[in-house]
Design a protein around this motif. Sequence first.
Motif, PDB file in Angstrom:
ATOM      1  N   ASP A 127     -71.249 -35.845   5.036  1.00  0.00           N
ATOM      2  CA  ASP A 127     -72.502 -36.735   5.512  1.00  0.00           C
ATOM      3  C   ASP A 127     -72.986 -37.735   4.278  1.00  0.00           C
ATOM      4  N   HIS A 128     -72.654 -39.095   4.846  1.00  0.00           N
ATOM      5  CA  HIS A 128     -73.463 -39.851   3.826  1.00  0.00           C
ATOM      6  C   HIS A 128     -74.332 -41.049   4.882  1.00  0.00           C
ATOM      7  N   PRO A 129     -74.969 -41.361   4.049  1.00  0.00           N
ATOM      8  CA  PRO A 129     -76.080 -42.124   4.484  1.00  0.00           C
ATOM      9  C   PRO A 129     -75.730 -43.065   5.929  1.00  0.00           C
TER      10      PRO A 129
ATOM     11  N   MET B 124     -71.031 -35.803  -7.174  1.00  0.00           N
ATOM     12  CA  MET B 124     -71.272 -34.300  -6.733  1.00  0.00           C
ATOM     13  C   MET B 124     -72.932 -34.185  -8.270  1.00  0.00           C
ATOM     14  N   ILE B 125     -73.652 -33.141  -7.818  1.00  0.00           N
ATOM     15  CA  ILE B 125     -74.443 -32.513  -8.237  1.00  0.00           C
ATOM     16  C   ILE B 125     -74.563 -31.374  -9.094  1.00  0.00           C
ATOM     17  N   THR B 126     -74.110 -32.058 -10.895  1.00  0.00           N
ATOM     18  CA  THR B 126     -73.243 -30.966 -11.479  1.00  0.00           C
ATOM     19  C   THR B 126     -74.015 -29.592 -11.507  1.00  0.00           C
ATOM     20  N   GLU B 127     -75.248 -29.623 -12.248  1.00  0.00           N
ATOM     21  CA  GLU B 127     -76.066 -28.194 -12.304  1.00  0.00           C
ATOM     22  C   GLU B 127     -75.397 -27.478 -13.682  1.00  0.00           C
ATOM     23  N   GLY B 128     -74.464 -27.583 -14.342  1.00  0.00           N
ATOM     24  CA  GLY B 128     -73.876 -26.993 -15.912  1.00  0.00           C
ATOM     25  C   GLY B 128     -73.022 -26.272 -15.537  1.00  0.00           C
ATOM     26  N   ASP B 129     -72.150 -26.491 -13.767  1.00  0.00           N
ATOM     27  CA  ASP B 129     -71.192 -25.834 -13.196  1.00  0.00           C
ATOM     28  C   ASP B 129     -70.067 -26.745 -13.758  1.00  0.00           C
ATOM     29  N   ASP B 130     -69.158 -25.978 -14.498  1.00  0.00           N
ATOM     30  CA  ASP B 130     -67.907 -26.748 -14.689  1.00  0.00           C
ATOM     31  C   ASP B 130     -67.040 -26.779 -13.751  1.00  0.00           C
ATOM     32  N   ASP B 131     -66.800 -26.045 -12.704  1.00  0.00           N
ATOM     33  CA  ASP B 131     -66.129 -25.845 -11.597  1.00  0.00           C
ATOM     34  C   ASP B 131     -66.591 -25.909 -10.470  1.00  0.00           C
ATOM     35  N   LEU B 132     -66.707 -27.252 -10.920  1.00  0.00           N
ATOM     36  CA  LEU B 132     -67.508 -27.796  -8.880  1.00  0.00           C
ATOM     37  C   LEU B 132     -66.621 -27.673  -8.238  1.00  0.00           C
ATOM     38  N   ASP B 133     -66.460 -27.999  -6.879  1.00  0.00           N
ATOM     39  CA  ASP B 133     -66.007 -27.710  -5.460  1.00  0.00           C
ATOM     40  C   ASP B 133     -66.152 -29.383  -4.552  1.00  0.00           C
ATOM     41  N   PRO B 134     -65.622 -30.014  -4.933  1.00  0.00           N
ATOM     42  CA  PRO B 134     -65.794 -30.649  -4.141  1.00  0.00           C
ATOM     43  C   PRO B 134     -65.714 -30.653  -2.730  1.00  0.00           C
TER      44      PRO B 134
ATOM     45  N   SER C   5     -72.844 -29.548   0.224  1.00  0.00           N
ATOM     46  CA  SER C   5     -74.319 -28.936  -0.006  1.00  0.00           C
ATOM     47  C   SER C   5     -74.351 -30.136  -1.751  1.00  0.00           C
ATOM     48  N   LEU C   6     -72.898 -30.342  -2.431  1.00  0.00           N
ATOM     49  CA  LEU C   6     -73.544 -30.791  -3.465  1.00  0.00           C
ATOM     50  C   LEU C   6     -73.347 -31.831  -3.850  1.00  0.00           C
ATOM     51  N   TRP C   7     -73.472 -33.088  -2.750  1.00  0.00           N
ATOM     52  CA  TRP C   7     -72.834 -34.538  -2.771  1.00  0.00           C
ATOM     53  C   TRP C   7     -74.300 -35.122  -2.209  1.00  0.00           C
ATOM     54  N   SER C   8     -74.514 -36.098  -3.301  1.00  0.00           N
ATOM     55  CA  SER C   8     -75.788 -37.150  -3.880  1.00  0.00           C
ATOM     56  C   SER C   8     -75.046 -38.160  -3.362  1.00  0.00           C
ATOM     57  N   TRP C   9     -75.512 -38.663  -2.159  1.00  0.00           N
ATOM     58  CA  TRP C   9     -75.377 -40.420  -2.439  1.00  0.00           C
ATOM     59  C   TRP C   9     -75.998 -41.663  -2.776  1.00  0.00           C
ATOM     60  N   SER C  10     -76.124 -42.660  -3.065  1.00  0.00           N
ATOM     61  CA  SER C  10     -76.302 -43.990  -3.778  1.00  0.00           C
ATOM     62  C   SER C  10     -75.854 -45.041  -2.588  1.00  0.00           C
TER      63      SER C  10
END
Length: 135
Positions: A33-35, A97-107, A111-116
């Motif tokens: 989902d994106h804006p 993607m919102i990282t929160e220090g996680d080196d193994d991000l799953d695209p 829920s990890l995606w943030s849009w501008s």
Amino acid sequence: QEPNTIFAFGTNKGSLGIASVSALGAAKVIFLDHPQSFQEDDDEDWPCWKITHLNWLENCSLAVGLSRVIVDAEAEDDEEDEDDPNEHQASLLMGAMITEGDDDLDPLNSSLWSWSEMGDVVPFFSVPKGGHHAF
């Protein structure tokens, strides 16, 4: 273990998908989902955004170019006139993607995606009369 091949794709209905394909051929697809994936108006005839350009900027960033044409029903088509009387709109979205220090991000974790929304900063995403891109 072979790493998965991950790619993004867009549709002419404004949907943004991410697919992951393993070396064994197993595939997983999600839609993000994106804006601008939601209809702005209750009128179903209102034109939706179409994804025209995608670019991975880094492992966790994605640029999405969108365009749409709002047809002027009252305008007369004049083959001699190079200007299109319809309203062409373009928009650029930046996804991260919102990282929160996680080196193994799953695209594939939507829920990890943030849009501008960047707005109409790249007018060359629009398609002029005749359907030819102008860069």
